[in-house]
Structure formats: structure tokens, C-alpha cells
Design an enzyme around this catalytic site. Structure first.
Site, PDB file in Angstrom:
ATOM      1  N   ASN A   8      25.967 -48.975 -90.533  1.00 34.70           N
ATOM      2  CA  ASN A   8      26.945 -48.254 -91.410  1.00 34.70           C
ATOM      3  C   ASN A   8      28.069 -47.527 -90.509  1.00 34.70           C
ATOM      4  O   ASN A   8      27.961 -46.167 -90.573  1.00 34.70           O
ATOM      5  CB  ASN A   8      26.218 -47.694 -92.225  1.00 34.70           C
ATOM      6  N   PRO A   9      28.669 -47.947 -89.471  1.00 34.78           N
ATOM      7  CA  PRO A   9      29.413 -47.308 -88.648  1.00 34.78           C
ATOM      8  C   PRO A   9      30.525 -46.358 -89.206  1.00 34.78           C
ATOM      9  O   PRO A   9      31.018 -46.642 -90.074  1.00 34.78           O
ATOM     10  CB  PRO A   9      29.821 -48.240 -87.452  1.00 34.78           C
ATOM     11  N   ARG A  39      27.819 -49.492 -96.400  1.00 42.71           N
ATOM     12  CA  ARG A  39      28.247 -49.984 -95.133  1.00 42.71           C
ATOM     13  C   ARG A  39      29.735 -49.890 -94.991  1.00 42.71           C
ATOM     14  O   ARG A  39      30.220 -50.769 -96.002  1.00 42.71           O
ATOM     15  CB  ARG A  39      27.403 -51.253 -94.508  1.00 42.71           C
ATOM     16  N   THR A  40      30.275 -49.580 -94.141  1.00 43.46           N
ATOM     17  CA  THR A  40      31.976 -49.528 -93.821  1.00 43.46           C
ATOM     18  C   THR A  40      32.012 -51.101 -93.171  1.00 43.46           C
ATOM     19  O   THR A  40      31.597 -51.499 -92.157  1.00 43.46           O
ATOM     20  CB  THR A  40      32.501 -48.583 -92.923  1.00 43.46           C
ATOM     21  N   LEU A  41      32.451 -52.038 -94.127  1.00 47.32           N
ATOM     22  CA  LEU A  41      32.865 -53.287 -93.782  1.00 47.32           C
ATOM     23  C   LEU A  41      33.947 -53.696 -93.043  1.00 47.32           C
ATOM     24  O   LEU A  41      33.924 -54.276 -91.992  1.00 47.32           O
ATOM     25  CB  LEU A  41      32.599 -54.444 -94.787  1.00 47.32           C
TER      26      LEU A  41
END
Lengths: 233, 256
Positions: B126-127, B22-24
Site C-alpha cells: 500500500n505504497p 492499497r493505492t492501486l
């Protein structure tokens, strides 16, 4: 979700990559720290990937080592299959692949630099997150914060090999002066059509900056050099 | 091609964090994109900056790219995700060309593809951390749309991302009209970009204006805009001020 937009992770180290007229010069400090302790004061952060491509590593020592090990392995196979030396672009792309796809776990900023017969000397910066940026020069690591202004001033296109190396040594030395996470010696690697040259500049060979003093063996030398004490009969 | 470093620490629950990517938060980001439809097609403006937190770190990043023959894609947000999207689109365009049937992907199709990708990633938590602007012309029809990182997607005559939402949109709502000439379109975009330069901390003064028409794509050379600072009020704002406030009398006026 917690947005951490204004505080990028700071990374121990100063690493630099610079192109010049004919190749590239890579430079780095030599300090590896665990917290406040300097675990290794003479580390080598400029790692070979192939005969003609090297990578400067910053951030987590473990992460940068494992990434370069994988990429060295891939490039070795690639070179065998291709039948000729790998290009700098391919090396950078392989690093990018690992850095981007594992962005949540890795904390390492890398500078890929080398020479190939198609594009000559090239530098690729790969910061946190896995963005690839081809640049005439790149700076990374916590020490780089202190160098943006310096490079804005001092960088010129088409330097000679000597000018480029002096610029790199000066820059790493300036960063070491102000960044606690950088220190030790300055290592440089020059890559061009003729091959690879490694150089080593220990701390005492670097020029002194603001409020730094000439190193001495002992106070006693200073006192003795000052001549006989006043009021001695 | 993806390569995730294999890890094995047995515990499935603990693995959950590291298994799903996931892109945090974003690292290297691009700021606003502003785009308008005009008489011959679409104009899109962006600066060439890549910020790293509050540092204006990269000043030569192209945030608008041609896609196939008929589209232009501009991105704000995380640059590494934008680079990945370009790879997906490369594959899409390649497969489209391999059909060799004389047909080529139009802007509407590309926009739809991107919407699906962005929305599906959002559903997996996970955009791709981008807001994308897709403009193009096919068969005489102009198209302009945008997709956000959560999958919100729409078309309009003029769009803006990031700070542009707040600063450029009001200008566009006021001054855009159908059938703008190229010159008027460029002037309108430059007006928006200048305001962004004054008021957006992550904007840099190096921009490109890209145009797409039936003929094809043109991306301008990078250039800088002149800025104006010679207002009388700017020269000596604290003259006649009591204390540090910038107006005569200062806050003490309220009390007395």
C-alpha cells in the site's frame, strides 16, 4: 501492478464552483444516469452541509451521498462543540479525510464552497484520490472536460455576483451541450455574508449553442407560420 | 486521524480486497523534482503542475515545502499522498518541538523517517505513490537525498525524479561541481527545467526554485522560462520532402 495513468475514470455530471467579490457561486446540471438511461432528469447535486457551506457532488451518486451525509453529521457535532458556524476549510478537510482514507472504494469528485467570517468566500476542489486544492474556481465531473478552454478564456478575478452566476450558468449549459452524461436544468446556489440563494434555470431558458435550434411545439406551427403553400389557388 | 467507512458483508475472503487499503494507481500527479547541493546549501526546482492523466489540470500546486527549520521536501507523484506525508511530518515536527530541548530535527533525521515510512508502506503493498526529495542544512553541513515509493533511499550531490532521471541527470553529471554559487546553481537548474519543459508532456511552464541555507528556507515566486524555437531546421522541416517524412528524399532514398 496495472498502471492506469492515462485514463482517469470519467464521471457523469458537470459541477462548478466560482468565487466572486463577496462570496461563492456553485452550479451543477441535473442528470443522474444509470448506464445509458437517465434515472433522474431533475436531481439536485448541490447539497447542504451547514448553513454556510454547500458541496457539489459528481461521480457515483451513492458514494457522494454517503460522504456528504457523514460530513454533515460531523459538522453538526463540530458546530455544537465550537459554538459558532463551521468554516469552509474545516468542511473541506472533513471531506478530504473521508475521500483520502477510502480512496480505493470511492468514486466521487466534490467541490466544497461556502462563506465564513474568517476567510470570506472559498472554493475547495476534491478530485478522485482525495487531493484538496483551494482554487478561485473549480470544475469537476465528466462535463468539465469541455470547460477547461472556456474558463481559461472567460475567468476573471473579482467578478460581481451577477457576472459570476452568469458565467456558471453559461458554463454548465455549454457542458450539457457536449457531454452525454450531463443534462436537464442548471441549478445554482449563491453563498455570501447575507445568506444562501438558490436559483433554477430550466433548459428552455438557456441560450442556444452551435447547431441547436429554437424549441417548437410542433412542426405544424412551423409549416403554418410559413404562410399559404405555393400553388394554392 | 483516519476514518474508514465501516462495511460489514460478513465474508472474510471477499473482505480481504476492501479491508486492506492499497493505492492501486495515482490520480493527480506532480512531475519531476530537480535538486542540487551548492556552496551555501541546497537548491530545489519544481514546476507547479498537477496532472490528471493526460490533462494538465492544476497549475498552482506547490510541490516543495519547508519542514521544520532545516529541511526542504519536494515530491513528485500522487498529490494526495504528498499532502498526507506533510501531515505526518507536521506531527513529527510538533512532537520534536514539544521536547523543548533546544534540539531540532535535521534533514538526515527527516530523510530517515521518510525512508522508514515509505518502505513499510511498500511492504504492506500500500505504497505512498511519491518520489520524495529531501534537502537541508544543519550546522553547516548540507544534505541531499531522495526516497522512492518502494523505499529505495540514498544521498547524492544532485538528484532528480521522474523524467528528470532521464533528462536532467546527464546534464547534472556533466556540469555539477562542488561549491557552485547561487547564480550558477540557479542557471544549472533552469537548464534542466527547460529541457524538461521541451520534452516532458506533463511539465508546465510555471516553476519555483527553493533554496535552503543555514539561515533558513526561501521559496521563490512562481515564474516562467523563455523557450527557444528559432532553429532554421524548425522553420520548414518538411520542405523538399518526398511524402510525409521530414527529410529530403524521404524513406524512398533507401530503395533507390
Amino acid at each position: 501492478m496495472d498502471l492506469n495513468l492515462d485514463a482517469p475514470h470519467s464521471m457523469g455530471t458537470t459541477i462548478i464552483g466560482v468565487t466572486y467579490n463577496g462570496g461563492v457561486v456553485l452550479g451543477a446540471d441535473s442528470r443522474t444516469s444509470t448506464g445509458m438511461y437517465v434515472a433522474n432528469r431533475a436531481s439536485d447535486k448541490i447539497t447542504q452541509l451547514t448553513d454556510n457551506v454547500y458541496v457539489c457532488r459528481s461521480g457515483s451518486a451513492a458514494d457522494s451521498q454517503v460522504v456528504s451525509d457523514y460530513v454533515r453529521y460531523f459538522l453538526h457535532q463540530h458546530t455544537i462543540q465550537l459554538g459558532q458556524p463551521a468554516t469552509v476549510k474545516v468542511s473541506a478537510n472533513l471531506i478530504r479525510m473521508l475521500a483520502y482514507n477510502n480512496k480505493n472504494m470511492l468514486q466521487t469528485g466534490l467541490i466544497v464552497g461556502g462563506w465564513d467570517k474568517y476567510e470570506g468566500g472559498k472554493i475547495y476542489g476534491i478530485p478522485l484520490g482525495g487531493t484538496v486544492v483551494e482554487q478561485p474556481f473549480a470544475i469537476e465531473g465528466s462535463g468539465s472536460s469541455y470547460l477547461y478552454g472556456f474558463f481559461d478564456l472567460a475567468w476573471k478575478e473579482n467578478m460581481t455576483k451577477e457576472e459570476a452566476e452568469q458565467l456558471v450558468v453559461k458554463a454548465v449549459s455549454l457542458a450539457i451541450a457536449r457531454d452525454g452524461a450531463s443534462g436537464g436544468v442548471v441549478r445554482t446556489v449563491i453563498i455570501n455574508s447575507e445568506g444562501v440563494t438558490r436559483n433554477f434555470y430550466p433548459g428552455d431558458k438557456l441560450q442556444l449553442w452551435h447547431e441547436e435550434l429554437e424549441p417548437q411545439n410542433s412542426l405544424l406551427d412551423i409549416l403554418n407560420a410559413a404562410g399559404p403553400e405555393p400553388m394554392a389557388m | 486521524m483516519t476514518f474508514t467507512i465501516p462495511i460489514d458483508n460478513g465474508d472474510a475472503l471477499k473482505n480481504a480486497e476492501t479491508d486492506s487499503q492499497r493505492t492501486l494507481y495515482p490520480y493527480v500527479t506532480g512531475t519531476s523534482i530537480v535538486a542540487i547541493k551548492y556552496k551555501e546549501g541546497v537548491l530545489m526546482a519544481s514546476d507547479m503542475g498537477g496532472s490528471y492523466g493526460s490533462t494538465l489540470r492544476y497549475k498552482n500546486i506547490e510541490r516543495v515545502k519547508a519542514i521544520g527549520k532545516h529541511s526542504l521536501l519536494g515530491a513528485s507523484g500522487e498529490i494526495s499522498d504528498f499532502q498526507e506525508i506533510l501531515r505526518y511530518l507536521d506531527e513529527l515536527v510538533l512532537n520534536d518541538n514539544m521536547w523543548d530541548d533546544g534540539n531540532s530535527l535535521g534533514p538526515k533525521e527527516v530523510h530517515n523517517y521518510l525512508t522508514r515510512v515509505m518502505y513499510n508502506r511498500r511492504n504492506k503493498f500500500n505504497p505512498l505513490w511519491n518520489t520524495l526529495v529531501l534537502g537541508g542544512v544543519k550546522n553547516g553541513q548540507s544534505y541531499l537525498g531522495m526516497v522512492s515509493m518502494i523505499g529505495v533511499s540514498f544521498e547524492d550531490n544532485h538528484v532528480a525524479t521522474g523524467f528528470g532521471n532521464h533528462l536532467a541527470r546527464p546534464i547534472l553529471r556533466d556540469e555539477w561541481h562542488a561549491d557552485l554559487s547561487f547564480e550558477d546553481g540557479v542557471k544549472l537548474l533552469e537548464k534542466c527545467m527547460r529541457v524538461l519543459l521541451y520534452r516532458d508532456r506533463s511539465a508546465i511552464n510555471k516553476l519555483q526554485i527553493s533554496k535552503i541555507t543555514e539561515e533558513g528556507v526561501t521559496v521563490s515566486q512562481p515564474y516562467s522560462l523563455k523557450t527557444f524555437w528559432e532553429f532554421q531546421a524548425f522553420h520548414n522541416p518538411t520542405a523538399g520532402a518526398q511524402g510525409s517524412c521530414g527529410f529530403p528524399g524521404g524513406y524512398l532514398n533507401e530503395i533507390f
